[in-house]
Design an enzyme around this catalytic site. Structure first.
Site, PDB file in Angstrom:
ATOM      1  N   HIS A   1      -1.273  -0.016  -9.865  1.00 28.60           N
ATOM      2  CA  HIS A   1      -2.084  -0.947  -8.823  1.00 28.60           C
ATOM      3  C   HIS A   1      -2.735  -2.033  -9.541  1.00 28.60           C
ATOM      4  O   HIS A   1      -3.501  -2.429  -9.441  1.00 28.60           O
ATOM      5  CB  HIS A   1      -3.072  -0.263  -7.785  1.00 28.60           C
ATOM      6  CG  HIS A   1      -3.053  -1.205  -6.786  1.00 28.60           C
ATOM      7  ND1 HIS A   1      -3.573  -0.691  -5.392  1.00 28.60           N
ATOM      8  CD2 HIS A   1      -3.141  -2.456  -6.277  1.00 28.60           C
ATOM      9  CE1 HIS A   1      -3.675  -1.395  -4.647  1.00 28.60           C
ATOM     10  NE2 HIS A   1      -3.297  -2.516  -4.854  1.00 28.60           N
TER      11      HIS A   1
ATOM     12  N   GLU B   1      -4.027   7.221  -4.887  1.00 30.47           N
ATOM     13  CA  GLU B   1      -4.331   6.381  -6.159  1.00 30.47           C
ATOM     14  C   GLU B   1      -5.508   6.835  -6.744  1.00 30.47           C
ATOM     15  O   GLU B   1      -6.482   7.183  -5.899  1.00 30.47           O
ATOM     16  CB  GLU B   1      -4.215   5.013  -5.954  1.00 30.47           C
ATOM     17  CG  GLU B   1      -2.989   4.311  -5.542  1.00 30.47           C
ATOM     18  CD  GLU B   1      -2.834   2.994  -5.394  1.00 30.47           C
ATOM     19  OE1 GLU B   1      -3.973   2.242  -5.732  1.00 30.47           O
ATOM     20  OE2 GLU B   1      -2.037   2.467  -4.954  1.00 30.47           O
TER      21      GLU B   1
ATOM     22  N   ARG C   1       0.926  -1.369   0.022  1.00 30.19           N
ATOM     23  CA  ARG C   1       0.134  -0.065   0.021  1.00 30.19           C
ATOM     24  C   ARG C   1       0.947   1.078  -0.109  1.00 30.19           C
ATOM     25  O   ARG C   1       1.863   1.278   0.806  1.00 30.19           O
ATOM     26  CB  ARG C   1      -0.898  -0.091   1.138  1.00 30.19           C
ATOM     27  CG  ARG C   1      -2.090  -0.829   1.310  1.00 30.19           C
ATOM     28  CD  ARG C   1      -3.044  -0.754   0.173  1.00 30.19           C
ATOM     29  NE  ARG C   1      -4.155  -1.665   0.290  1.00 30.19           N
ATOM     30  CZ  ARG C   1      -4.320  -2.642  -0.650  1.00 30.19           C
ATOM     31  NH1 ARG C   1      -3.286  -3.004  -1.217  1.00 30.19           N
ATOM     32  NH2 ARG C   1      -5.327  -3.607  -0.458  1.00 30.19           N
TER      33      ARG C   1
HETATM   34  C1  DGY Z   1      -5.375  -6.410  -2.739  1.00 32.34           C
HETATM   35  O1  DGY Z   1      -5.990  -7.328  -3.001  1.00 32.34           O
HETATM   36  O2  DGY Z   1      -5.272  -5.748  -1.668  1.00 32.34           O
HETATM   37  C2  DGY Z   1      -4.381  -5.955  -3.826  1.00 32.34           C
HETATM   38  O3  DGY Z   1      -3.786  -4.832  -3.447  1.00 32.34           O
HETATM   39  C3  DGY Z   1      -5.150  -5.671  -5.014  1.00 32.34           C
HETATM   40  O4  DGY Z   1      -4.247  -5.882  -6.183  1.00 32.34           O
END
Ligand code: DGY
Length: 284
Positions: A245, A226, A197
């Site tokens: 992402h 984002e 993240r």
């Molecule tokens: C998640 O599932 O948390 C991922 O970041 C998605 O790609």
């Protein structure tokens, strides 16, 4: 959400107390279409007796592959190479042109040795004979025995690693854990990759470190916010590669995530235990 029994949320949907108030008494389940669930206020959900589900395991390989892709791309300066080709700055073969970092035998630091961190470590230890350092709440004997890992502090990891890959879930303890002070521990030749993240890294501090040559390069599949605004200073840095992402963006991973999210949602709507529940904090 008013009057809904279940919510299917994406990682970009903030499900907080206000949303839960709007949903009212009928809400039984929040099924998050992601393994991470920092977008859901789980303390509020727990307080109201609402189940929360996520989609673990099925995106581990896809995300680990993107981390390795970013690590290779950043180490070997693919962004700069590609930009040189399309801008016409590529004039000839140069002995010192676009020279990057080797991987074989170097030290890999995994920050957060969960499923995805371990899958990245397996690829790089087995594929490039890397030495492994990692942080996690406690040492992982299977990582130590199978991958030759060594459990260390964040400071030691950043001081000694040539490549660092971030795999922390986001919460109050991990927000900006990689800040300006932490980045000062890193080697100037270090390549930093984040597929977890964006908020785990202090992005302004990262930008300074990259600009001032305190880090060799960064590869980011996640950022803060984002989408990243197109005038973000990060995008002006040749040694920073940002992806939108896409860690889990393979056909099979996304199908499996959709299936798990649907299974959680349907179970929750029918008042049954979720097949993939998020552990909720105990309510006082
Ligand atoms: C998640 O599932 O948390 C991922 O970041 C998605 O790609």
């Amino acid at each position: 959400v008013q009057g809904c029994t279940g919510i299917l949320s994406l990682l970009s949907d903030r499900i907080d107390g206000e949303v839960l108030d709007a949903a009212g008494q009928s809400l039984r389940v929040i099924s998050n279409f992601a393994v991470g669930y920092n977008n859901v206020d789980i303390a509020e959900a727990a307080r109201r007796g609402i189940a929360v589900g996520n989609t673990p395991d099925v995106l581990t390989d896809a995300t680990a592959d993107i981390a390795v892709a970013l690590l290779l791309a950043s180490a070997r300066r693919l962004r700069e190479g590609w930009e040189s080709v399309v801008s016409g700055r590529w004039k000839t073969w140069e002995p010192m042109g676009w020279v990057g970092q080797d991987l074989r035998g170097k030290t890999l630091g995994i920050i957060g040795m969960g499923r995805i961190g371990q899958a990245v470590a397996e690829r790089l230890v087995h594929g490039w004979a890397m030495q492994l350092l990692y942080t996690s709440r406690s040492p992982k004997p299977e990582v130590d025995s199978q991958l030759g890992g060594r459990h260390v502090t964040l400071e030691q990891l950043l001081r000694d690693s040539d490549f660092v890959s971030v795999h922390l879930s986001l919460n109050a303890q991990t927000r900006h854990v990689i800040n300006g002070d932490a980045l000062r521990w890193a080697k100037p030749t270090c390549v930093l990759v984040n597929t977890a993240r964006g908020e785990v890294i202090d992005q302004a501090a990262l930008c300074d470190a990259l600009r001032e040559g305190k880090l060799f390069a960064a590869g980011l599949d996640v950022c803060d916010p984002e989408p990243l605004p197109t005038d973000s200073p990060l995008l002006k840095l040749p040694n920073c590669l940002v992806l939108p992402h896409i860690g889990s963006a393979t056909v099979s991973a996304r199908n499996a995530m959709a299936q798990r999210a649907a299974d959680n949602l349907i179970a929750g709507i029918h008042g049954k235990p979720l097949p993939y529940p998020v552990p909720l904090p105990a309510c006082s």
